[in-house]
Design a protein around this motif. Structure first.
Motif, PDB file in Angstrom:
ATOM      1  N   ASP A  24       0.821  -1.207   0.000  1.00 24.78           N
ATOM      2  CA  ASP A  24       0.000   0.000   0.000  1.00 24.78           C
ATOM      3  C   ASP A  24       0.859   1.264   0.000  1.00 24.78           C
ATOM      4  O   ASP A  24       0.486   2.263  -0.616  1.00 24.78           O
ATOM      5  CB  ASP A  24      -0.968  -0.001   1.172  1.00 24.78           C
ATOM      6  N   ALA A  25       2.014   1.233   0.657  1.00 20.85           N
ATOM      7  CA  ALA A  25       2.915   2.390   0.615  1.00 20.85           C
ATOM      8  C   ALA A  25       3.375   2.636  -0.820  1.00 20.85           C
ATOM      9  O   ALA A  25       3.395   3.785  -1.279  1.00 20.85           O
ATOM     10  CB  ALA A  25       4.113   2.170   1.531  1.00 20.85           C
ATOM     11  N   LEU A  26       3.730   1.568  -1.522  1.00 18.89           N
ATOM     12  CA  LEU A  26       4.186   1.706  -2.904  1.00 18.89           C
ATOM     13  C   LEU A  26       3.065   2.210  -3.815  1.00 18.89           C
ATOM     14  O   LEU A  26       3.251   3.148  -4.585  1.00 18.89           O
ATOM     15  CB  LEU A  26       4.725   0.376  -3.428  1.00 18.89           C
ATOM     16  N   ARG A  27       1.910   1.579  -3.719  1.00 17.44           N
ATOM     17  CA  ARG A  27       0.804   1.903  -4.636  1.00 17.44           C
ATOM     18  C   ARG A  27       0.100   3.212  -4.265  1.00 17.44           C
ATOM     19  O   ARG A  27      -0.123   4.056  -5.125  1.00 17.44           O
ATOM     20  CB  ARG A  27      -0.217   0.769  -4.661  1.00 17.44           C
ATOM     21  N   HIS A  31       2.539   5.991  -5.600  1.00 17.55           N
ATOM     22  CA  HIS A  31       1.880   5.878  -6.910  1.00 17.55           C
ATOM     23  C   HIS A  31       2.653   4.984  -7.882  1.00 17.55           C
ATOM     24  O   HIS A  31       2.642   5.229  -9.087  1.00 17.55           O
ATOM     25  CB  HIS A  31       1.599   7.261  -7.500  1.00 17.55           C
ATOM     26  N   LEU A  32       3.308   3.967  -7.352  1.00 18.30           N
ATOM     27  CA  LEU A  32       3.990   2.954  -8.167  1.00 18.30           C
ATOM     28  C   LEU A  32       3.017   1.791  -8.326  1.00 18.30           C
ATOM     29  O   LEU A  32       3.049   0.818  -7.586  1.00 18.30           O
ATOM     30  CB  LEU A  32       5.304   2.515  -7.498  1.00 18.30           C
ATOM     31  N   THR A  33       2.150   1.901  -9.304  1.00 14.19           N
ATOM     32  CA  THR A  33       1.044   0.962  -9.447  1.00 14.19           C
ATOM     33  C   THR A  33       1.392  -0.290 -10.248  1.00 14.19           C
ATOM     34  O   THR A  33       0.526  -1.114 -10.492  1.00 14.19           O
ATOM     35  CB  THR A  33      -0.173   1.667 -10.077  1.00 14.19           C
ATOM     36  N   GLY A  34       2.648  -0.434 -10.645  1.00 15.71           N
ATOM     37  CA  GLY A  34       3.052  -1.662 -11.336  1.00 15.71           C
ATOM     38  C   GLY A  34       2.950  -2.868 -10.425  1.00 15.71           C
ATOM     39  O   GLY A  34       2.608  -3.963 -10.856  1.00 15.71           O
ATOM     40  N   THR A  35       3.245  -2.690  -9.151  1.00 11.92           N
ATOM     41  CA  THR A  35       3.110  -3.763  -8.169  1.00 11.92           C
ATOM     42  C   THR A  35       1.626  -3.937  -7.898  1.00 11.92           C
ATOM     43  O   THR A  35       0.940  -2.991  -7.525  1.00 11.92           O
ATOM     44  CB  THR A  35       3.868  -3.406  -6.877  1.00 11.92           C
ATOM     45  N   ALA A  46       1.408 -11.617  -6.907  1.00 14.23           N
ATOM     46  CA  ALA A  46       1.247 -10.442  -7.766  1.00 14.23           C
ATOM     47  C   ALA A  46       1.960  -9.226  -7.191  1.00 14.23           C
ATOM     48  O   ALA A  46       2.344  -8.322  -7.929  1.00 14.23           O
ATOM     49  CB  ALA A  46      -0.232 -10.135  -7.978  1.00 14.23           C
ATOM     50  N   CYS A  47       2.167  -9.212  -5.885  1.00 14.59           N
ATOM     51  CA  CYS A  47       2.782  -8.064  -5.222  1.00 14.59           C
ATOM     52  C   CYS A  47       4.286  -8.234  -5.005  1.00 14.59           C
ATOM     53  O   CYS A  47       4.895  -7.452  -4.267  1.00 14.59           O
ATOM     54  CB  CYS A  47       2.100  -7.823  -3.882  1.00 14.59           C
ATOM     55  N   THR A  48       4.902  -9.206  -5.650  1.00 14.48           N
ATOM     56  CA  THR A  48       6.320  -9.480  -5.425  1.00 14.48           C
ATOM     57  C   THR A  48       7.181  -8.290  -5.826  1.00 14.48           C
ATOM     58  O   THR A  48       7.057  -7.743  -6.925  1.00 14.48           O
ATOM     59  CB  THR A  48       6.778 -10.717  -6.211  1.00 14.48           C
ATOM     60  N   VAL A  49       8.047  -7.880  -4.898  1.00 15.96           N
ATOM     61  CA  VAL A  49       9.055  -6.857  -5.138  1.00 15.96           C
ATOM     62  C   VAL A  49      10.386  -7.400  -4.613  1.00 15.96           C
ATOM     63  O   VAL A  49      10.422  -8.432  -3.935  1.00 15.96           O
ATOM     64  CB  VAL A  49       8.712  -5.509  -4.454  1.00 15.96           C
ATOM     65  N   LEU A  62       4.943  -5.005   6.558  1.00 10.90           N
ATOM     66  CA  LEU A  62       4.613  -3.624   6.919  1.00 10.90           C
ATOM     67  C   LEU A  62       5.708  -2.691   6.409  1.00 10.90           C
ATOM     68  O   LEU A  62       6.896  -3.013   6.489  1.00 10.90           O
ATOM     69  CB  LEU A  62       4.465  -3.489   8.432  1.00 10.90           C
ATOM     70  N   ALA A  63       5.318  -1.554   5.904  1.00  8.52           N
ATOM     71  CA  ALA A  63       6.284  -0.600   5.357  1.00  8.52           C
ATOM     72  C   ALA A  63       7.320  -0.193   6.401  1.00  8.52           C
ATOM     73  O   ALA A  63       8.504  -0.045   6.076  1.00  8.52           O
ATOM     74  CB  ALA A  63       5.549   0.630   4.820  1.00  8.52           C
ATOM     75  N   LEU A  64       6.894  -0.034   7.651  1.00  7.95           N
ATOM     76  CA  LEU A  64       7.818   0.399   8.704  1.00  7.95           C
ATOM     77  C   LEU A  64       8.936  -0.612   8.956  1.00  7.95           C
ATOM     78  O   LEU A  64       9.976  -0.247   9.505  1.00  7.95           O
ATOM     79  CB  LEU A  64       7.056   0.678  10.003  1.00  7.95           C
TER      80      LEU A  64
END
Length: 168
Positions: A24-27, A31-35, A46-49, A62-64
């Motif tokens: 959610d932090a990325l998207r 606004h990095l909606t590729g993930t 689908a959310c692999t980074v 979690l982003a933190l």
């Protein structure tokens, strides 16, 4: 709460609710909606980074937790003008159908080849004293956490094998 990390080579500082996932932090915040958000339970990939060189499901993290980490998303691998070799191989081998899972598949595939190059063993490796090889079975096993509902698996394996062998 504040969090700082590198995303696709750029420093990022966000103030987030502690419950915010990396996905959610990325998207939503960067606004990095590729993930993509697929199952939101870590089952589809689908959310692999790539975080610090390892592939993770961004929906389960979690982003933190990523203070100071280096995060690479599909947007950070290549550009339309200069595709990453794996992106180019996916195009050349038609390793996508609807394209929804493709960003996660590509990030995972890049990390898989790095794992093999670093001699990180997998569950199908029968002899842990030998270096891992990019065999079809090895590639399939390592990619098992990424689901494609369209069934482009054979083309995906061909794309990965092409990059592993230095081809396109």
């Amino acid at each position: 709460m504040p969090v700082r990390f590198m995303v696709n080579g750029s420093p990022v500082e966000l103030s987030l609710d502690p419950r915010t996932t990396l996905l959610d932090a990325l998207r939503e915040h960067l606004h990095l909606t590729g993930t993509k958000k697929g199952c939101d339970h870590g089952q589809c990939g689908a959310c692999t980074v790539i975080v610090n060189g390892a592939r993770i499901n961004a929906c389960l993290s979690l982003a933190l937790q990523h203070e100071g980490d280096i995060v690479t998303t599909i947007e950070g691998l290549g550009t339309p003008e200069a595709l990453h070799p794996m992106q180019a191989a996916f195009v050349a081998h038609d390793a996508y159908q609807c394209g929804y899972c493709t960003p996660g598949q590509i990030c995972s595939a890049v990390a898989v080849l790095d794992e093999i190059a670093s001699d990180i063993p997998s569950h199908v490796q029968s002899d842990l004293s030998r270096a891992a090889e990019a065999t079809p079975d090895e590639l399939r096993e390592r990619m098992s956490g990424n689901i494609c509902r369209c069934g482009a698996y054979s083309n995906l394996a061909e794309a990965m094998a092409a990059v592993a062998g230095g081809g396109r």
